[in-house]
Design an enzyme around this catalytic site. Structure first.
Site, PDB file in Angstrom:
ATOM      1  CB  THR A  23       9.425  -8.332 -14.491  1.00  0.00           C
ATOM      2  OG1 THR A  23      10.387  -7.922 -15.464  1.00  0.00           O
ATOM      3  CG2 THR A  23       8.910  -9.719 -14.825  1.00  0.00           C
ATOM      4  CB  SER A  66      -1.405  -3.639   2.223  1.00  0.00           C
ATOM      5  OG  SER A  66      -0.239  -4.331   2.554  1.00  0.00           O
ATOM      6  N   GLY A  67      -1.555  -6.663   0.766  1.00  0.00           N
ATOM      7  CA  GLY A  67      -1.785  -8.090   0.968  1.00  0.00           C
ATOM      8  C   GLY A  67      -1.462  -8.579   2.373  1.00  0.00           C
ATOM      9  CB  CYS A  72       4.619   3.074  10.047  1.00  0.00           C
ATOM     10  SG  CYS A  72       3.565   1.963   9.196  1.00  0.00           S
ATOM     11  CB  ALA A  78      -0.941  -0.002   1.187  1.00  0.00           C
ATOM     12  CB  THR A  79       4.237   2.147   1.205  1.00  0.00           C
ATOM     13  OG1 THR A  79       3.953   1.926   2.588  1.00  0.00           O
ATOM     14  CG2 THR A  79       5.200   3.307   1.062  1.00  0.00           C
ATOM     15  CG  ASN A 114      -2.643   3.384  10.619  1.00  0.00           C
ATOM     16  OD1 ASN A 114      -3.253   4.407  10.372  1.00  0.00           O
ATOM     17  ND2 ASN A 114      -1.357   3.387  10.842  1.00  0.00           N
ATOM     18  CD  GLN A 171      -4.690  -1.371   9.334  1.00  0.00           C
ATOM     19  OE1 GLN A 171      -5.272  -2.361   9.787  1.00  0.00           O
ATOM     20  NE2 GLN A 171      -3.375  -1.283   9.300  1.00  0.00           N
TER      21      GLN A 171
END
Ligand code: PMP
Length: 380
Positions: free
Chosen positions: A237, A199-200, A324, A69-70, A150, A180
């Site tokens: 790629t 984000s995964g 973070c 996500a960043t 978050n 989130q």
């Protein structure tokens, strides 16, 4: 072990690891290659995009795979603002966004002279929609608002924000940081959002996987240039194994949410109620408009990292503020913006839950926190 730091990251599902390995072995061709191995990998990627749009219901979007996500927030925010800069240089967000949003905004200001309005949040951390209406201007080209905070778990009024933006800032692109919320708090079915990031690794996928959902008509300025992959917006790629593992994580998380939502809420509510009874503990997460998986509290006057390590010794893993910001040891920006005291903002702790964690965990968590807080308070 009781792992309560799921907003920092989650443990990958075994099925995610399995599918990642299978795809890495079977579809190792470069999706840009013209031979059959390349074609197979490229087809798999296209299929995976369709699957993710189907699982999420975001069928009116295109999907750009990113490393998380960043990166997605950077591509979305800078890409939108730079694509629109000849129409205006006013951009809007809140002070409680993730650093990948705030820093992107600040960079647009420093490097390109954009003017930023930070809309106020109330004492619960909800963005003030009256203030949003007031700050919007004809030259507003971007508004970015997170779905779920978050640190505190507060849910922002996304639907209301989008209707205000559409009415009062016709030029503005609306970006939502959905990290989130995805898999925890469903977005409105008819959502009017231009750009959405996820984000995964927050939903039991792999680190290094994520996505930007982009409304088909939205144009972004590309700044990761090269081979033109991902609609020309994220050259490099592609990662078919990462994409398939992300699809798996999304599918499974959505299913688990249906199954486990009520027990997660039951644990969260129990924690909030019982923690609130411990002397010296102040709850920061509001009871309403908050996600089912985050409880944030402060213990003013104690060194919160010491509490974290005391809990760790008992096998309970939590965070101080967000992962973070934790290493910076600064007071929580989010809590300060909510009007909390410096002491409260310096001593906050976040418990973040996931599927399958229910109220039966509460007594052990509460007892450990209560005893540790008592000890720390006694030591002062
Ligand atoms: N936005 C929010 C709200 C987050 O919580 C996080 C992760 N802490 C991010 C963005 C960044 O996500 P990633 O770790 O995938 O870069």
């Amino acid at each position: 072990m009781i792992y309560l730091d799921n907003s920092a990251t989650t443990k990958p599902y075994p099925e995610v690891l399995q599918v990642h390995q299978q795809v890495s072995e079977r579809f190792f061709g470069n999706p840009s290659s013209l031979h059959q191995l390349g074609i197979d990998a490229s087809r798999l990627l296209s299929e995976t995009r369709k699957q993710i749009l189907h699982y999420t219901g975001f069928t009116q979007y295109e999907i750009i795979f990113t490393s998380g996500a960043t990166e997605a927030n950077n591509i979305a925010i800078k890409g939108a603002a730079l694509a629109k800069m000849n129409r205006g240089r006013h951009i809007v967000t809140t002070a409680i966004e993730h650093p990948s949003v705030i820093e992107s905004f600040e960079q647009l200001k420093t490097l390109f002279g954009f003017d930023i309005s930070y809309i106020q949040v109330n004492e619960h951390g909800r963005a003030d929609m009256t203030h949003l209406k007031e700050v919007l201007r004809p030259d507003t080209v971007l508004v970015s608002l997170m779905h779920v905070n978050n640190e505190t778990g507060v849910i922002q009024p996304i639907e209301e924000a989008s209707s205000i933006i559409r009415k009062y800032a016709k030029e503005a692109i609306f970006h939502v940081d959905g990290v989130q919320g995805i898999g925890k708090v469903p977005l409105p079915k008819e959502m009017d959002i231009d750009l959405l990031t996820m984000s995964g690794h927050k939903i039991h996928g792999l680190k290094g996987t994520g996505a930007l959902f982009l409304k088909k008509e939205i144009i972004l300025a590309p700044f990761i240039t090269g081979g033109e992959q991902e609609l020309g917006l994220r050259s490099g790629t592609e990662n078919p194994a990462g994409a398939v593992s992300l699809a798996k994580a999304i599918k499974q998380s959505f299913e688990y949410l249906n199954k486990h939502h009520d027990e997660m809420i039951a644990l969260k509510t129990e924690l909030e109620q019982q923690l609130g009874k411990i002397e010296g503990v102040v709850i920061n997460t509001p009871l309403t408009h908050s996600a089912p998986h985050i409880v944030n509290f402060s213990v003013p006057g104690i060194q919160i990292e010491v509490l974290l390590h005391m809990l760790e010794k008992e096998g309970i893993y939590v965070s101080t503020t967000s992962a973070c910001s934790a290493k910076k040891k600064e007071p929580s920006r989010v809590l300060l913006a909510m009007g909390k005291s410096e002491e409260a903002a310096k001593s906050s702790m976040r418990i973040s839950l996931t599927y399958g964690q229910g109220p039966e965990l509460a007594p052990q968590i509460i007892t450990s926190i209560a005893q540790s807080v008592k000890k720390l308070k006694g030591m002062r």
